[in-house]
Design a protein around this motif. Structure first.
Motif, PDB file in Angstrom:
ATOM      1  N   VAL A   1       0.837  -1.205   0.000  1.00 10.10           N
ATOM      2  CA  VAL A   1       0.000   0.000   0.000  1.00 10.10           C
ATOM      3  C   VAL A   1       0.869   1.251   0.000  1.00 10.10           C
ATOM      4  CG1 VAL A   1      -1.616   1.363   1.383  1.00 10.10           C
ATOM      5  CG2 VAL A   1      -1.985  -1.079   1.113  1.00 10.10           C
ATOM      6  N   SER A   2       1.902   1.254   0.844  1.00 13.17           N
ATOM      7  CA  SER A   2       2.785   2.424   0.920  1.00 13.17           C
ATOM      8  C   SER A   2       3.511   2.663  -0.393  1.00 13.17           C
ATOM      9  CB  SER A   2       3.792   2.234   2.056  1.00 13.17           C
ATOM     10  OG  SER A   2       3.133   2.077   3.300  1.00 13.17           O
ATOM     11  N   LEU A   3       3.989   1.578  -1.018  1.00 11.26           N
ATOM     12  CA  LEU A   3       4.690   1.731  -2.298  1.00 11.26           C
ATOM     13  C   LEU A   3       3.752   2.250  -3.388  1.00 11.26           C
ATOM     14  CD1 LEU A   3       6.915  -1.494  -2.344  1.00 11.26           C
ATOM     15  CD2 LEU A   3       7.639   0.854  -1.914  1.00 11.26           C
ATOM     16  N   GLN A   4       2.492   1.814  -3.349  1.00 11.97           N
ATOM     17  CA  GLN A   4       1.526   2.311  -4.331  1.00 11.97           C
ATOM     18  C   GLN A   4       1.328   3.818  -4.216  1.00 11.97           C
ATOM     19  OE1 GLN A   4      -0.586   0.968  -6.849  1.00 11.97           O
ATOM     20  NE2 GLN A   4       0.820  -0.762  -6.833  1.00 11.97           N
ATOM     21  N   GLN A   5       1.532   4.349  -3.006  1.00 11.99           N
ATOM     22  CA  GLN A   5       1.328   5.787  -2.801  1.00 11.99           C
ATOM     23  C   GLN A   5       2.480   6.632  -3.340  1.00 11.99           C
ATOM     24  OE1 GLN A   5      -1.779   6.288  -1.976  1.00 11.99           O
ATOM     25  NE2 GLN A   5      -1.702   4.036  -1.834  1.00 11.99           N
ATOM     26  N   LEU A   6       3.545   5.972  -3.801  1.00 17.65           N
ATOM     27  CA  LEU A   6       4.630   6.725  -4.422  1.00 17.65           C
ATOM     28  C   LEU A   6       4.149   7.437  -5.683  1.00 17.65           C
ATOM     29  CD1 LEU A   6       7.628   4.236  -4.032  1.00 17.65           C
ATOM     30  CD2 LEU A   6       7.187   6.340  -2.745  1.00 17.65           C
ATOM     31  N   LYS A   7       3.115   6.897  -6.289  1.00 15.91           N
ATOM     32  CA  LYS A   7       2.531   7.572  -7.457  1.00 15.91           C
ATOM     33  C   LYS A   7       2.070   8.963  -7.079  1.00 15.91           C
ATOM     34  CE  LYS A   7      -1.415   7.432 -10.616  1.00 15.91           C
ATOM     35  NZ  LYS A   7      -2.635   6.689 -11.032  1.00 15.91           N
ATOM     36  N   GLY A   8       1.349   9.078  -5.962  1.00 12.64           N
ATOM     37  CA  GLY A   8       0.869  10.388  -5.531  1.00 12.64           C
ATOM     38  C   GLY A   8       1.962  11.232  -4.923  1.00 12.64           C
ATOM     39  N   LEU A   9       2.870  10.622  -4.164  1.00  9.08           N
ATOM     40  CA  LEU A   9       3.932  11.393  -3.500  1.00  9.08           C
ATOM     41  C   LEU A   9       4.923  11.990  -4.497  1.00  9.08           C
ATOM     42  CD1 LEU A   9       4.815   9.251  -0.346  1.00  9.08           C
ATOM     43  CD2 LEU A   9       3.734  11.504  -0.389  1.00  9.08           C
ATOM     44  N   LEU A  10       5.138  11.292  -5.610  1.00 10.92           N
ATOM     45  CA  LEU A  10       6.108  11.764  -6.603  1.00 10.92           C
ATOM     46  C   LEU A  10       5.446  12.502  -7.763  1.00 10.92           C
ATOM     47  CD1 LEU A  10       8.407   8.592  -6.772  1.00 10.92           C
ATOM     48  CD2 LEU A  10       8.744  10.673  -5.419  1.00 10.92           C
ATOM     49  N   GLY A  11       4.111  12.436  -7.835  1.00 13.38           N
ATOM     50  CA  GLY A  11       3.402  13.124  -8.910  1.00 13.38           C
ATOM     51  C   GLY A  11       3.430  12.382 -10.227  1.00 13.38           C
ATOM     52  N   ILE A  12       3.627  11.051 -10.195  1.00  9.32           N
ATOM     53  CA  ILE A  12       3.695  10.261 -11.423  1.00  9.32           C
ATOM     54  C   ILE A  12       2.293  10.091 -12.003  1.00  9.32           C
ATOM     55  CG2 ILE A  12       4.316   8.010 -12.385  1.00  9.32           C
ATOM     56  CD1 ILE A  12       6.411   7.757 -10.194  1.00  9.32           C
ATOM     57  N   VAL A  13       2.165  10.267 -13.299  1.00  7.23           N
ATOM     58  CA  VAL A  13       0.870  10.155 -13.976  1.00  7.23           C
ATOM     59  C   VAL A  13       0.658   8.738 -14.493  1.00  7.23           C
ATOM     60  CG1 VAL A  13      -0.580  10.993 -15.866  1.00  7.23           C
ATOM     61  CG2 VAL A  13       0.927  12.579 -14.626  1.00  7.23           C
ATOM     62  N   HIS A  14       1.638   8.202 -15.195  1.00 11.28           N
ATOM     63  CA  HIS A  14       1.537   6.859 -15.783  1.00 11.28           C
ATOM     64  C   HIS A  14       2.227   5.868 -14.859  1.00 11.28           C
ATOM     65  CE1 HIS A  14       1.381   9.787 -19.146  1.00 11.28           C
ATOM     66  NE2 HIS A  14       0.398   8.995 -19.569  1.00 11.28           N
ATOM     67  N   PHE A  15       1.428   5.145 -14.093  1.00  7.28           N
ATOM     68  CA  PHE A  15       1.952   4.245 -13.065  1.00  7.28           C
ATOM     69  C   PHE A  15       1.452   2.835 -13.328  1.00  7.28           C
ATOM     70  CE2 PHE A  15       2.577   2.802  -8.592  1.00  7.28           C
ATOM     71  CZ  PHE A  15       3.882   3.238  -8.439  1.00  7.28           C
ATOM     72  N   THR A  16       2.224   1.845 -12.896  1.00  5.25           N
ATOM     73  CA  THR A  16       1.852   0.445 -13.117  1.00  5.25           C
ATOM     74  C   THR A  16       0.570   0.083 -12.365  1.00  5.25           C
ATOM     75  OG1 THR A  16       2.600  -1.837 -12.902  1.00  5.25           O
ATOM     76  CG2 THR A  16       3.303  -0.313 -11.184  1.00  5.25           C
TER      77      THR A  16
END
Length: 624
Positions: A193-208
């Motif tokens: 769950v925490s790793l999935q939140q790296l999308k929001g924390l880093l501002g990534i748009v295209h995420f796995t």
């Protein structure tokens, strides 16, 4: 020594024996006892109080209790609102669904639930499992309506499964998830769950869309060109603040309100900053619809190619949410010295989810973090859930436009802060110290979630739990016993070094029920003990074994295969001129022995009241 006869319980009819056995299995708490010797009117009142606990404590409710529940309800509402929005995002659902799920279910639970401290709403692990399982078949971005249908249908099946377990009093099925496997599963899920939140924390748009550790980290570094420094700065700052407030409250429980109010405060501050900056680099929630839960019964689908998926998702999320909700309820019930009926809780949570699925809610249960805050805030009854739901209602009706500029990064920070407490390093270390097999089960579930998938981790957790049960059933513990000097007690020679073996006797303690699954192992293990003891006696120049005494005091039950195994063991030993005797069989075992040919095979001269009497009688025979 005076010898005592082994008694057999009073004979029962088959119907009476079956009725008593079913009562012990399904009604160990004897729920009908309170209705005995009561008038019809009183029975009606007791029935209402049993099925609707609010009638039990509601008659004694007063303004002093209301004041405490009001403070607790508003406190958990400040936590439930941001967590509801965040967990809906974790399940790949619109944020508003998280708020809907924090409104209707708590109201239903306050009527049906028996816990005073349980705070109901969405939880992280169930949200993660639902999101990951449904996303494998349907994309929430490409087919949002279908995805929503599957989420509500899965919630309905979860409720049916939960309520059925409670109604049929099959709650023990949930116990197949042991504490060790849950520790590993929860820890692995928390990291995912925490790793999935790296999308929001880093501002990534295209995420796995994959949940595995390797896939997530590969996506993080592959998309490094999408990292936004403004998002990273805001996310890191608020994450540090949230973790700091968590530590402050953990060290001083009286300051619980700091960590409880931190998420909502962070949402407000970050929303204001986002509104002022209006930076395109920081993604925001956007427009959220205003109003109460719309009906969603028309979205439930019970046909088509996705029914199997919704049933499987419902069962898995149902098991996880039940396990968490009941564990939390029992934890706080033990602290406050009152009882929580597990089967009633299952029915309450199940009905709550069934009704919620028809009111635009996804799977909910008792949350540990919110319940801990509820308890610390001084809640007295389930009215705190009603107060929380009322606060969510006000938010739905009047405050939704204020969340338009709430950054998604703050939701990621809130989720990480909430799930990080699920990583129980001390618990895993304790497992290693106490039980290596439990530690292996814990790490297997942990690595299954982390390296393969959440579903595989859960399957491994259940599989290992079942394997451990099978291992204990098929390979029961058996020990050689010796006499404790100065007593008539026989104890394990491994546990008690002062225990002395009696020459010419082998005393074996069987510490498990004897079933078809372990009956042959019993024979093999006794013969191995016999071989070892004869070799030891030969080296010590002692007399050979003349009698084997089976201590049956720890054998709680025996089936026909077990009885046949005892007969077979007797035949094998008789050929070697070694006598087999049984000592201290419990009532149910003695009853089955005397109802079968085994009772006649052994006879009264081979059934003894205690090991001491069996050895004394055998010694007389040896002397003769």
């Amino acid at each position: 020594m005076e010898l005592h006869k082994v008694s057999v319980p009073e004979r029962r009819t088959t119907a009476k024996a079956l009725r008593q056995r079913l009562a012990e299995v399904f009604f160990p708490d004897d729920p009908l006892h309170q209705f005995k010797n009561q008038s019809s009117a009183r029975r009606l009142v007791l029935a209402l109080q049993y099925f609707f606990p609010i009638f039990q404590w509601g008659s004694e409710y007063n303004p002093r209790l209301l004041r405490s529940d009001l403070v607790a309800g508003l406190t958990i509402a400040s936590l439930a609102i941001p967590q509801g929005i965040s967990y809906a995002k974790l399940a790949n659902l619109p944020p508003i669904i998280g708020l809907y799920s924090s409104f209707v279910p708590p109201l239903i639970y306050s009527l049906l639930g028996s816990s005073r401290d349980l705070a109901v709403g969405p939880v992280s692990i169930a949200s993660l499992v639902m999101g990951s399982m449904l996303r494998e078949a349907v994309s929430p971005d490409d087919q949002p309506i279908l995805y929503l249908q599957l989420a509500f249908t899965s919630t309905f099946f979860a409720g049916v499964f939960q309520a059925s377990l409670g109604f049929l009093r099959l709650g023990f099925i949930v116990d197949f998830l042991s504490k060790a496997t849950l520790t590993g599963f929860m820890g692995g899920a928390a990291i995912i769950v925490s790793l999935q939140q790296l999308k929001g924390l880093l501002g990534i748009v295209h995420f796995t869309s994959h949940m595995g550790f390797v896939d997530v980290m590969r996506s993080v570094f592959k998309r490094h060109d999408e990292w936004e420094w403004q998002t990273i700065t805001m996310g890191t700052a608020f994450l540090a603040i949230l973790l700091l407030t968590r530590q402050i409250s953990a060290r001083n429980p009286k300051l619980f309100w700091i960590s409880a109010g931190a998420p909502l405060t962070s949402v407000i501050i970050s929303t204001v900053l986002s509104f002022i900056w209006k930076s395109h680099s920081i993604s925001v929630i956007g427009i959220l619809p205003r109003g109460v839960n719309p009906p969603s019964a028309n979205l439930l689908t019970f046909s088509g190619s996705y029914v199997a998926l919704t049933i499987k998702t419902g069962i898995m999320t149902g098991i996880l949410s039940l396990t968490e909700g009941i564990a939390v309820g029992r934890t706080f019930a033990s602290i406050n010295n009152y009882q929580v009926d597990g089967n009633k809780e299952m029915m309450a949570i199940g009905i709550m989810n069934m009704a919620g699925s028809c009111a635009s809610c996804y799977v909910t249960t008792g949350s540990f973090s919110r319940s801990a805050v509820n308890y610390s805030a001084g809640c007295k009854t389930a009215v705190s859930n009603i107060v929380m739901a009322s606060a969510v209602l006000v938010t739905l009706l009047f405050l939704m436009p204020l969340f338009h500029y709430t950054p998604n990064v703050i939701l990621s920070a809130i989720i990480i802060t909430a799930v990080i407490g699920l990583i129980d390093v001390r618990g895993a270390a304790k497992l290693w110290k106490v039980d290596k097999l439990d530690f292996l089960a814990c790490m297997s579930a942990f690595l299954g979630v982390l390296l393969v998938s959440v579903q595989m981790g859960l399957a491994i957790a259940v599989g290992i739990s079942l394997f451990k049960i099978l291992l204990q059933v098929t390979r029961p513990n058996m020990v050689v016993k010796g006499l404790i000097p100065g007593t008539q007690s026989y104890r394990s020679v491994v546990q008690y070094r002062e225990a002395v073996r009696v020459p010419a006797f082998l005393v074996v303690g069987v510490e498990s029920a004897i079933y078809f699954a372990n009956s042959m192992y019993l024979v093999e293990r006794v013969m191995r003990f016999l071989r070892d003891e004869e070799e030891r006696a030969l080296k010590a120049n002692q007399s050979s074994i003349r009698s084997v005494v089976l201590d049956m005091s720890a054998v709680a039950a025996i089936d026909t295969s077990g009885l046949d195994a005892l007969t077979e063991l007797k035949k094998v030993l008789d050929k070697r001129n070694i006598e087999l005797v049984l000592a201290n069989p419990v009532g149910s075992v003695a009853e089955r022995m005397f109802n079968s040919a085994v009772g006649e095979t052994f006879g009264s001269d081979r059934l003894f009241f205690s090991v001491a009497e069996a050895v004394a009688a055998g010694a007389c025979k040896v002397q003769l």
